[in-house]
Design an enzyme around this catalytic site. Structure first.
Site, PDB file in Angstrom:
ATOM      1  N   GLY A   1     -15.427 -73.860  12.498  1.00 56.97           N
ATOM      2  CA  GLY A   1     -14.883 -72.385  13.068  1.00 56.97           C
ATOM      3  C   GLY A   1     -13.703 -72.565  13.257  1.00 56.97           C
TER       4      GLY A   1
ATOM      5  N   LEU B   1     -11.176 -66.810  16.120  1.00 56.89           N
ATOM      6  CA  LEU B   1     -10.414 -66.441  17.094  1.00 56.89           C
ATOM      7  C   LEU B   1     -10.075 -67.544  18.193  1.00 56.89           C
ATOM      8  CD1 LEU B   1      -9.316 -64.398  19.569  1.00 56.89           C
ATOM      9  CD2 LEU B   1     -11.906 -63.853  19.976  1.00 56.89           C
ATOM     10  N   VAL B   2     -11.313 -68.518  18.463  1.00 53.65           N
ATOM     11  CA  VAL B   2     -11.102 -69.386  19.683  1.00 53.65           C
ATOM     12  C   VAL B   2     -10.330 -70.579  18.987  1.00 53.65           C
ATOM     13  CG1 VAL B   2     -12.132 -70.869  21.217  1.00 53.65           C
ATOM     14  CG2 VAL B   2     -13.135 -68.446  20.900  1.00 53.65           C
TER      15      VAL B   2
ATOM     16  N   TYR C   1     -29.506 -63.702  16.888  1.00 55.75           N
ATOM     17  CA  TYR C   1     -28.250 -64.307  17.470  1.00 55.75           C
ATOM     18  C   TYR C   1     -28.329 -65.074  18.758  1.00 55.75           C
ATOM     19  CZ  TYR C   1     -23.510 -65.224  18.586  1.00 55.75           C
ATOM     20  OH  TYR C   1     -22.325 -65.793  18.858  1.00 55.75           O
TER      21      TYR C   1
ATOM     22  N   ASN D   1     -16.294 -62.021  27.412  1.00 53.45           N
ATOM     23  CA  ASN D   1     -15.766 -61.461  26.222  1.00 53.45           C
ATOM     24  C   ASN D   1     -14.427 -61.756  25.944  1.00 53.45           C
ATOM     25  OD1 ASN D   1     -17.790 -59.481  27.473  1.00 53.45           O
ATOM     26  ND2 ASN D   1     -17.411 -58.190  26.006  1.00 53.45           N
TER      27      ASN D   1
ATOM     28  N   HIS E   1     -15.492 -56.202  18.169  1.00 47.98           N
ATOM     29  CA  HIS E   1     -15.699 -56.044  19.606  1.00 47.98           C
ATOM     30  C   HIS E   1     -14.974 -54.856  20.138  1.00 47.98           C
ATOM     31  CE1 HIS E   1     -17.418 -60.375  19.095  1.00 47.98           C
ATOM     32  NE2 HIS E   1     -18.734 -59.512  19.503  1.00 47.98           N
TER      33      HIS E   1
ATOM     34  N   LYS F   1      -7.580 -49.068  16.908  1.00 45.07           N
ATOM     35  CA  LYS F   1      -7.727 -47.487  17.116  1.00 45.07           C
ATOM     36  C   LYS F   1      -6.252 -46.798  17.647  1.00 45.07           C
ATOM     37  CE  LYS F   1     -12.472 -45.833  17.407  1.00 45.07           C
ATOM     38  NZ  LYS F   1     -13.449 -45.402  18.378  1.00 45.07           N
TER      39      LYS F   1
ATOM     40  N   TRP G   1     -15.418 -44.471  22.095  1.00 49.25           N
ATOM     41  CA  TRP G   1     -16.745 -44.152  21.944  1.00 49.25           C
ATOM     42  C   TRP G   1     -17.520 -44.495  23.436  1.00 49.25           C
ATOM     43  CZ3 TRP G   1     -18.565 -46.637  16.896  1.00 49.25           C
ATOM     44  CH2 TRP G   1     -17.874 -46.003  15.541  1.00 49.25           C
TER      45      TRP G   1
END
Length: 323
Positions: A16, A20-21, A145, A174, A188, A196, A210
């Site tokens: 992976g 991100l990581v 998951y 997170n 996420h 946004k 939201w």
């Protein structure tokens, strides 16, 4: 006279490696945290299908790693999880079993796998700590998951008891930073908000978040997490997992996170909260007491600074980042 170069003692395979990581670890290693006796190999799904046992074994035989950081997983946002719980279970179980078994079969000295705080029981007391992973079912929305990730801890224990393998796992809260999934529908909360705000600024419209903005989260900057991954790989000797997180006192509300992004991107429009949308879990507070016992002096990047750096990266890389 021929020059004698230092032999590479560690060959570190990162699955992976383009996420991100993985990208954060690559940057931290390149920026001076790597060591001369380490060779880092970052692989992605383009290099091997890890749900396939033969392809996984071939990848390990090709690169001959001594150490593995296992980040690869099938991941998705809330609504994708709700629709495809079986797929999330099966694909992740196959990936994890293939990676851990290939590591065992090829004599890898240490594996550090990446779990997630969503694996913890839905009904629990706070703060959550490492001893509570298996104390009840996870939230029903992403049980496939969550259970697949929990099973890594079970396998780590099994490989240690039966074969003496040093396989362990980390549980970050997170994570956010450059190279995140900034897709508004499927990403996420923090990267979705950054996207946004960017669009609201372009169109001169209000920013609608939201939910109520009241739920609280512990956000960890991907570059801080990367530095902690290196410490776990080199120094942490337990098979039991460890939570990698900022402290309980550094929890921020979704409203505060939105305000930090608004400030970082110099957004001058109106900030609205659509309270007809669900909030999700109010909090998932995790304890970093175990991490602090090992590393009392570790300095986390201040949240607003990390948000500023992430927003700057997103704006500079918009064409690719928004996908």
């Amino acid at each position: 006279m021929t020059e004698v170069t230092e032999p590479v003692a560690k060959r570190i395979l990162v699955t992976g490696g383009t996420g991100l990581v993985g990208k954060a670890i690559e940057k931290v290693v390149a920026d001076g945290e790597g060591r001369p006796d380490e060779k880092w190999i970052f692989v992605s799904s383009r290099d091997a299908d890890l749900t396939n046992a033969a392809e996984t074994k071939a990848l390990f035989e090709q690169h001959k790693p001594t150490h593995v950081i296992h980040l690869a997983a099938m991941v998705g946002g809330l609504f994708k999880n709700i629709r495809y719980n079986l797929d999330f279970w099966r694909r992740n179980i196959h990936i994890n079993d293939n990676v851990l078994h290939s590591a065992y079969e090829t004599g890898v000295q240490k594996v550090v796998s990446c779990l997630s705080t969503c694996i913890f029981p839905d009904k629990t007391t706070y703060p959550i700590d490492e001893s509570m992973i298996h104390n009840g079912p996870p939230h029903s929305s992403n049980f496939g998951y969550s259970y697949a990730k929990r099973m890594i801890d079970i396998q780590n224990r099994g490989y240690f008891e039966q074969h003496g393998c040093r396989f362990t796992a980390v549980i970050p809260t997170n994570v956010f930073g450059p190279h995140d999934n900034f897709n508004i529908e499927d990403g996420h909360v923090l990267p979705g908000l950054i996207h946004k705000v960017y669009l609201a600024k372009q169109t001169g419209s209000a920013l609608t978040v939201w939910g109520t903005g009241k739920p609280r989260r512990q956000f960890i900057y991907s570059l801080d997490l990367a530095r902690l991954f290196l410490w776990v790989l080199r120094e942490y000797d337990e098979v039991e997992p460890i939570i990698l997180s900022v402290g309980e006192e550094d929890e921020v509300s979704i409203r505060e996170a939105a305000e930090a992004i608004v400030e970082a991107m110099d957004f001058r429009g109106e900030l609205l909260f659509d309270t007809t949308k669900a909030d999700g879990q109010f909090k998932k507070t995790a304890s970093n007491a175990k991490l602090r016992r090992y590393l009392p002096g570790f300095q986390f990047t201040p949240f607003r600074q990390a948000v500023k750096e992430t927003c700057a990266w997103f704006s500079a890389n918009y064409a690719n980042a928004r996908k």
